[in-house]
Design a protein around this motif. Structure first.
Motif, PDB file in Angstrom:
ATOM      1  N   GLY A  15     -69.938  65.966  79.090  1.00 11.00           N
ATOM      2  CA  GLY A  15     -69.076  66.842  78.311  1.00 11.00           C
ATOM      3  C   GLY A  15     -68.171  66.078  77.362  1.00 11.00           C
ATOM      4  N   LEU A  16     -67.556  65.015  77.849  1.00 11.37           N
ATOM      5  CA  LEU A  16     -66.693  64.213  76.984  1.00 11.37           C
ATOM      6  C   LEU A  16     -67.500  63.490  75.909  1.00 11.37           C
ATOM      7  CD1 LEU A  16     -64.174  62.771  79.609  1.00 11.37           C
ATOM      8  CD2 LEU A  16     -63.729  64.530  77.879  1.00 11.37           C
ATOM      9  N   CYS A  17     -68.687  63.024  76.272  1.00 11.64           N
ATOM     10  CA  CYS A  17     -69.546  62.398  75.256  1.00 11.64           C
ATOM     11  C   CYS A  17     -69.918  63.403  74.168  1.00 11.64           C
ATOM     12  CB  CYS A  17     -70.810  61.848  75.913  1.00 11.64           C
ATOM     13  SG  CYS A  17     -70.555  60.335  76.874  1.00 11.64           S
ATOM     14  N   ALA A  18     -70.194  64.627  74.568  1.00  8.43           N
ATOM     15  CA  ALA A  18     -70.547  65.654  73.585  1.00  8.43           C
ATOM     16  C   ALA A  18     -69.401  65.904  72.612  1.00  8.43           C
ATOM     17  CB  ALA A  18     -70.922  66.949  74.300  1.00  8.43           C
ATOM     18  N   LEU A  19     -68.182  65.928  73.121  1.00  6.60           N
ATOM     19  CA  LEU A  19     -67.020  66.138  72.257  1.00  6.60           C
ATOM     20  C   LEU A  19     -66.908  65.055  71.196  1.00  6.60           C
ATOM     21  CD1 LEU A  19     -64.492  67.208  75.012  1.00  6.60           C
ATOM     22  CD2 LEU A  19     -64.898  68.514  72.924  1.00  6.60           C
ATOM     23  N   TYR A  20     -67.238  63.838  71.557  1.00  2.44           N
ATOM     24  CA  TYR A  20     -67.128  62.716  70.622  1.00  2.44           C
ATOM     25  C   TYR A  20     -68.366  62.589  69.726  1.00  2.44           C
ATOM     26  CZ  TYR A  20     -62.840  60.916  72.690  1.00  2.44           C
ATOM     27  OH  TYR A  20     -61.533  60.774  73.094  1.00  2.44           O
ATOM     28  N   GLU A  21     -69.546  62.837  70.282  1.00  2.45           N
ATOM     29  CA  GLU A  21     -70.779  62.546  69.556  1.00  2.45           C
ATOM     30  C   GLU A  21     -71.316  63.733  68.760  1.00  2.45           C
ATOM     31  OE1 GLU A  21     -73.402  61.194  72.591  1.00  2.45           O
ATOM     32  OE2 GLU A  21     -72.349  59.281  72.889  1.00  2.45           O
ATOM     33  N   GLU A  22     -71.058  64.958  69.236  1.00  2.00           N
ATOM     34  CA  GLU A  22     -71.611  66.143  68.586  1.00  2.00           C
ATOM     35  C   GLU A  22     -70.540  67.230  68.422  1.00  2.00           C
ATOM     36  OE1 GLU A  22     -74.546  66.464  67.359  1.00  2.00           O
ATOM     37  OE2 GLU A  22     -75.721  64.835  68.258  1.00  2.00           O
ATOM     38  N   PRO A  23     -69.458  66.924  67.712  1.00  2.00           N
ATOM     39  CA  PRO A  23     -68.365  67.916  67.614  1.00  2.00           C
ATOM     40  C   PRO A  23     -68.805  69.226  66.963  1.00  2.00           C
ATOM     41  CG  PRO A  23     -68.039  66.112  66.056  1.00  2.00           C
ATOM     42  CD  PRO A  23     -69.122  65.680  66.971  1.00  2.00           C
TER      43      PRO A  23
END
Length: 347
Positions: free
Chosen positions: A148-156
């Protein structure tokens, strides 16, 4: 002589800058150790949170929640069983339920009747409309914190699209149901911070989460009602943004934040609800009643001056854990005793 205001009136008047007649205690449900009416109680469409039960179960999105006795049957998404692996595939996984055939008026009546059976009286207790546990938290429940945190950074952009989809659903529910519950205010919920720091930056919050909090809050603002915010952890970096969409109450204001500085900065524009975190010596089984109650009194002494403060503190544990139960009893006794003996002199 004017009649004493109800807990509901005291609570709502604080948002108008009028001090409460009493030292109030926030609670997440009926307090078995208090004879005072509840100050606030949550209301809202029951179908949204049927999984929040001692048995757990799947939420409306398909996330499986599990519970444990030692946490008082508080639910959490089942570890390592997340429903969304790739944020770019969310459209294949996340589907809102069909609400086209709902009888919203009957649902609201049933939900409010359920609260009445718990002893909740809307004439005495402020009804806080609330639907879900937060857009940030929903993403984490779908994906887990790592992905989830990776998604926030990588695919906003994909995260934003998902948030818009979720928001469209929840605000449709809100539009159809809000007035049937006749709430006194709305509470927005989202735990965007850990104890030491936020999970996301203020810029990420403003871009990906805040617009949807604000959209829900607008239903209350359009009706002249107040807005409350539930956000745990060190979330003080977001307060100015909350204020933009009308937040006047914040709970549970935890001690990892600069609570005195926050009280001074916002004054009666923000009611700080919290200030008591049972940790360290206080959670040890051998902690005495005297020391525990002293800790409660110290918190109130520190945060009450100047007003704009409501006590909030509760220990969660197994329902049959007498150590936890005794401390919640002591906590309630300390607050109510303070109210009788010291409240007025400390404002």
């Amino acid at each position: 002589m004017a009649a004493q205001r109800t807990p509901k009136q005291n609570f709502l008047d604080m948002a108008k800058g009028i001090p409460s007649d009493t030292l109030m205690q926030f609670a997440y449900g009926p307090n078995p150790y208090s004879k005072r009416p509840l100050m606030t109680m949550f209301c809202g469409p029951g179908f949204l949170n049927q999984h929040r039960s001692p048995e757990g179960g799947k939420d409306i999105w398909g996330v499986n929640y599990i519970t444990t006795k030692d946490t008082g049957y508080s639910g959490m998404p089942e570890p390592n069983n997340f429903i969304l692996k790739d944020i770019t595939k969310w459209r294949d996984v996340i589907t809102a339920p069909d609400i086209s055939g709902f009888d919203w008026e009957k649902m609201a009546k049933d939900d409010m009747d359920f609260l009445a059976k718990m002893g909740i009286n809307p004439d005495e207790t402020a009804m806080m409309y609330s639907m879900h546990f937060g857009y940030f938290q929903l993403l984490m429940s779908f994906m887990g914190f790592t992905e989830g945190l990776c998604a926030l950074y990588e695919e906003p952009e994909e995260v934003k699209a998902l948030m818009e989809y979720l928001s469209d659903f929840y605000t449709e529910v809100e539009a159809k149901s809000f007035d049937y519950y006749q709430p006194d205010l709305i509470e927005i919920v989202d735990d965007t911070a850990a104890w030491g720091a936020p999970f996301i930056s203020p810029d990420q919050y403003r871009e990906l989460i805040k617009p949807y909090h604000a959209k829900e809050a607008q239903f209350a603002l359009d009706r002249g009602l107040s807005v409350a915010m539930h956000d745990c952890g060190k979330c003080e970096a977001f307060i100015d943004d909350w204020r933009d969409f009308g937040v006047q109450y914040w709970e549970p204001a935890q001690t990892c934040n600069d609570l005195l500085g926050i009280k001074e900065k916002y004054g009666s524009d923000l009611i700080v609800i919290g200030g008591f975190d049972a940790n360290g010596e206080l959670i040890k089984p051998e902690c005495s009643e005297e020391n525990f109650k002293k800790a409660v009194n110290d918190v109130i002494d520190n945060l009450l001056p100047g007003g704009n403060y409501i006590f909030d503190g509760w220990l969660f544990g197994a329902p049959d854990d007498e150590t936890v139960n005794n401390k919640n009893k002591w906590l309630t006794e300390a607050v109510e005793d303070y109210d009788v003996k010291r409240y007025r002199s400390k404002l």
